[in-house]
Scaffold this motif. Structure first.
Motif, short mmCIF file in Angstrom:
data_model
loop_
_atom_site.label_atom_id
_atom_site.label_comp_id
_atom_site.label_asym_id
_atom_site.label_seq_id
_atom_site.Cartn_x
_atom_site.Cartn_y
_atom_site.Cartn_z
N ALA A 120 1.04 -1.32 0.01
CA ALA A 120 0.05 -0.30 0.01
C ALA A 120 0.92 1.06 -0.10
CB ALA A 120 -0.39 -0.11 0.74
N THR A 121 2.07 1.40 0.53
CA THR A 121 3.36 2.44 1.31
C THR A 121 3.42 2.86 -0.25
OG1 THR A 121 3.76 1.83 3.02
CG2 THR A 121 4.88 3.83 1.87
N LEU A 122 3.82 1.34 -1.18
CA LEU A 122 4.49 1.69 -2.62
C LEU A 122 4.00 1.91 -3.66
CD1 LEU A 122 6.84 -1.76 -2.45
CD2 LEU A 122 7.49 1.05 -2.62
N ARG A 123 1.96 1.89 -3.68
CA ARG A 123 1.41 2.59 -4.58
C ARG A 123 0.94 4.07 -4.29
NH1 ARG A 123 -1.15 -2.90 -3.25
NH2 ARG A 123 -2.88 -1.75 -1.54
N ILE A 124 1.43 4.05 -2.91
CA ILE A 124 1.26 5.46 -3.09
C ILE A 124 2.49 6.68 -3.16
CG2 ILE A 124 1.31 7.36 -1.54
CD1 ILE A 124 -0.61 5.92 0.19
N LEU A 125 2.88 6.14 -2.71
CA LEU A 125 4.81 6.94 -3.24
C LEU A 125 4.46 6.65 -4.81
CD1 LEU A 125 7.53 5.38 -0.93
CD2 LEU A 125 6.21 7.77 -0.90
N PHE A 126 4.80 5.59 -6.17
CA PHE A 126 4.32 5.79 -7.25
C PHE A 126 3.54 6.18 -7.62
CE2 PHE A 126 7.71 2.19 -5.95
CZ PHE A 126 8.80 2.96 -6.43
N ASP A 127 2.22 6.52 -7.25
CA ASP A 127 0.91 6.86 -7.99
C ASP A 127 1.56 9.21 -8.19
OD1 ASP A 127 -1.63 7.24 -8.30
OD2 ASP A 127 -2.24 8.50 -7.74
N LYS A 128 1.34 8.98 -9.42
CA LYS A 128 1.73 10.68 -10.16
C LYS A 128 1.12 11.43 -9.33
CE LYS A 128 -1.50 10.25 -14.39
NZ LYS A 128 -1.03 10.50 -16.13
N ASN A 129 -0.40 11.17 -9.50
CA ASN A 129 -1.48 12.27 -8.63
C ASN A 129 -0.38 12.21 -7.34
OD1 ASN A 129 -3.14 13.01 -10.45
ND2 ASN A 129 -3.68 10.92 -10.01
N CYS A 130 -0.49 11.67 -6.66
CA CYS A 130 0.11 11.60 -4.94
C CYS A 130 1.65 12.15 -4.80
CB CYS A 130 0.77 10.44 -4.55
SG CYS A 130 -1.60 9.18 -3.86
N ARG A 131 2.30 11.95 -6.02
CA ARG A 131 3.65 12.38 -5.97
C ARG A 131 3.22 14.70 -6.21
NH1 ARG A 131 5.21 7.76 -8.79
NH2 ARG A 131 5.50 9.89 -11.31
N ARG A 132 2.81 14.11 -7.80
CA ARG A 132 2.14 16.18 -7.64
C ARG A 132 1.75 16.65 -6.13
NH1 ARG A 132 -1.86 18.63 -10.10
NH2 ARG A 132 -3.41 16.75 -9.96
#
Length: 307
Positions: free
Chosen positions: A288-300
């Protein structure tokens, strides 16, 4: 000969890689189990909490009753969490007491010896010669001269001007100012989150974060949450209202809580017992943490808030 050496080196490397892979798989897939049991009767609370991993080779145990106690176990090494520190302080206190007692004994012995040295028996005083009397007189005059010089030096030291160095303490912020600064930072963060949440481009990031956080909470939450309680708020109406509020939460009837209200008691009280049990698998939280980190919307969204 060379082929045998290379063969041995290859076998050693394979064994090391197999051990590393096994350890990694154990960390990711072997669950961390935890359990907490206890009872309460108003302010009298007794509880035990235990967490273990890998067939109880690594464990943490804490107990709370009148005093807090616990230990941590790493493979076959067991170490106390609270008792050791108390024992060390107690031993240090005993050592200090023994040292003080030894010092007082030695001082008493020295004072007794010095007192005995200055005493002269009556029989021996009759046999003192003129030469010994002269030596005593010279010793007394020498001691008087030394005492006078010591007093003069002490007076000179007192009359000397003392130049003390002035040290300015660094200016510390008051508690009110520190609290105000922290509250301002929290307000700024909340304002940024509200501003970003109102933006249409960040709605996808917030929905993704909400989804993943619920997944993490679901993996961490206990699988078993048992509660047996008898309580009263002191009046029948508030007791019934609190029972209705508790009945609204599904965690109560899914785990078959047994909550009994006492409408006849005129004093507020609560007594009962609880049993909490669950486990956590690292791979689910890590995914779940990796899915958050690699999501482009979350990074932006993170880049916009961290500006």
């Amino acid at each position: 000969m060379i082929f045998t050496i290379l063969k041995v080196i290859g076998i050693i490397l394979l064994v090391v890689l197999a051990l590393i892979l096994t350890a990694l798989l154990c960390v990711l897939f072997v669950p961390v189990k935890y359990r907490a049991v206890g009872s309460f009767d108003n302010t009298d609370i007794r509880a035990k909490a235990h967490a273990s991993w890998l067939f109880h080779l690594f464990a943490l145990h804490i107990e709370y009753a009148d005093e807090t106690d616990g230990y941590i176990r790493l493979v076959f090494v067991k170490k106390g969490l609270f008792a050791d520190s108390l024992g060390d302080n107690y031993e240090a206190f005993n050592d200090d007491v023994m040292d003080d007692a030894a010092k007082t004994e030695t001082e008493d012995k020295v004072s007794e010896n010095t007192g005995n040295e200055h005493k002269i028996p009556a029989d021996e005083s009759e046999h003192i010669t003129d030469e010994q009397a002269e030596d005593e007189c010279t010793a007394r005059t020498h001691n008087e001269y030394r005492s006078v010089t010591d007093e003069n030096q002490h007076i000179k030291k007192q009359t000397k001007p003392t130049h003390k160095k002035t040290y300015k303490k660094p200016h510390k912020k008051s508690h009110k100012k520190q609290f105000k600064d922290k509250s301002d930072k929290i307000k700024n963060c909340i304002y940024k989150l509200k501003r970003e949440y109102s933006d249409e481009r960040n709605k996808a990031a917030f929905s993704h974060l909400k989804k993943e956080l619920f997944i993490i909470l679901k993996r961490i939450c206990p699988r078993k949450l048992k509660l047996i309680m008898v309580y009263s708020t002191g009046s029948p109406d508030t007791t019934g209202i609190s029972l209705g509020i508790l009945a609204c939460f599904p965690v109560g009837y899914t785990n078959r809580w047994r909550i009994t209200p006492d409408f006849e008691s005129e004093k507020p009280y609560a007594k009962g017992s609880f049993d909490i049990k669950g486990h956590v698998i690292v791979i689910s939280i890590l995914a779940a943490t990796l899915r958050i980190l690699f999501d482009k919307n979350c990074r932006r969204l993170y880049n916009r808030i961290s500006r």
